[in-house]
Design an enzyme around this catalytic site. Sequence first.
Site, mmCIF file in Angstrom:
data_model
loop_
_atom_site.group_PDB
_atom_site.id
_atom_site.type_symbol
_atom_site.label_atom_id
_atom_site.label_comp_id
_atom_site.label_asym_id
_atom_site.label_seq_id
_atom_site.Cartn_x
_atom_site.Cartn_y
_atom_site.Cartn_z
ATOM 1 N N ASP A 14 5.707 -1.563 -6.914
ATOM 2 C CA ASP A 14 5.093 -0.256 -7.179
ATOM 3 C C ASP A 14 5.596 0.749 -6.157
ATOM 4 O OD1 ASP A 14 3.432 1.532 -8.537
ATOM 5 O OD2 ASP A 14 1.712 1.115 -7.250
ATOM 6 N N ASP A 54 1.475 -1.630 1.089
ATOM 7 C CA ASP A 54 0.815 -2.049 -0.143
ATOM 8 C C ASP A 54 1.756 -2.754 -1.129
ATOM 9 O OD1 ASP A 54 -1.043 -2.495 -2.072
ATOM 10 O OD2 ASP A 54 -1.265 -0.408 -2.687
#
Length: 336
Positions: free
Chosen positions: A208, A225
Site C-alpha cells: 500500500d 505501515d
Amino acid sequence: MNTLHTPDQPSHPFATLSPDRVLDAVESLGAYSNGRCMALNSYENRVFQVGMEDAPTLIVKFYRPERWKTAQILEEHAFVATLAEAGAPVVAPISYQGQTLHEAEGFRFALYPQRPGQAPELDNPDHLFRLGEMMGRLHHIGGLQAYQHRPVLDVAQWGRPAREAVLTCPWLQGSQRTQYAELSDQLLARIEQIMAPFADQWIRLHGDAHVGNVLCRDDDMVLVDLDDSRMGPAIQDLWMLITGTTMAERREQLSELVEGYEQVCEFPRAQLGLVESLRTLRLIHHSGWIVQRWQDPAFPQAFPWVKAEGFWDQQLKLLSEQSQNLTLSMDRMLQV
C-alpha cells in the site's frame, strides 16, 4: 441470485477501545505512560500516540479483530525486521519481553517508535529518486524469499470478495446492480488473464505504497505501515507514486523512480503492462472494502457518500473507462 443485506451493525469491538484500555495495554508490558493518549487517523486498525515517562513517545497499533491470523502478523513483523537489519528505511515494531506482538483484553497490538515527518512531494525529482531507491531496497530483500502465510495480490483474494460485497449491499439502485455485476466480472476475468504470465515474478511487497505511508524529515525518508504487505508484482509499490496530470509529468516521475530503483536492482519494465490492471483491481477492492467495514462506526463517518446512488454511477463510469485502459501499457503510453 445474490441476497441483499445491510452492512449496518449496532456495535463494533473497537468501540470498547477507550484511552484507559490503551494505556492499560501498554503498561501491561512494564512500560509506564504519562497518561497522554491521542488517537491517530486510521481506518483499518486503531492507532494511538502514547506519551511515556522517561522514554520517547510510542505509537501503538491495535489490529482489527479477525483480519489477520497471528502467524500472518508475525511474518510481516519478521520481514520488516529483516529490512531494518539490512539498512532499509522502515519503521519496525519494538520488541518488548522478546516479542513484537502482544495481547490485551482480546486485542492484539504492537508498539512502534514515533517518527515525525511529512509526505514526500511527488513533483520533487529528488524525492522521486529517493522513493525509487527505497522501493528498490525493499524489493531486493522482498525477492529473496516468499511469504508462507500472508496473502497474494490477485483477483481471487483481492477482487472477487470485494465484488461480492458490493453486489450484496443494498445501495446499488435499479440497473446499477446488473451493470456492476457484468462489468466487474468481465474486468476481473480480463485482469486474471493479464496477470497470469507474471505470477512467477511475485515478491514480498509493501502493498500500500502511497505517499501517506512515507515520512520525510530533513534528509530522512522512511516507510511505515506494512500492514497490507503481501506477495505481488513489484510495480504495485510504484504505480501509485505516478500522479502527474499530463503525459510529460508522468513520464518525468517514472523516469526519476526508475533511476533511483536501478541503483539497487533491475526495474521490472515488463510489469508496466500491469498498471491499469492493478488500478482497476484497487478500484473494485476499495469500494468493497468500505462496504465490508461498514459496521465499524469510523466508516459511515468517513465515507457517507457510499450510500448515494451517484457514487455508484461514478464507480460504473470509472470501471467502464478502465475496460478501455486495460489493454494499454504504461510503458507504451509514456514511451520510456
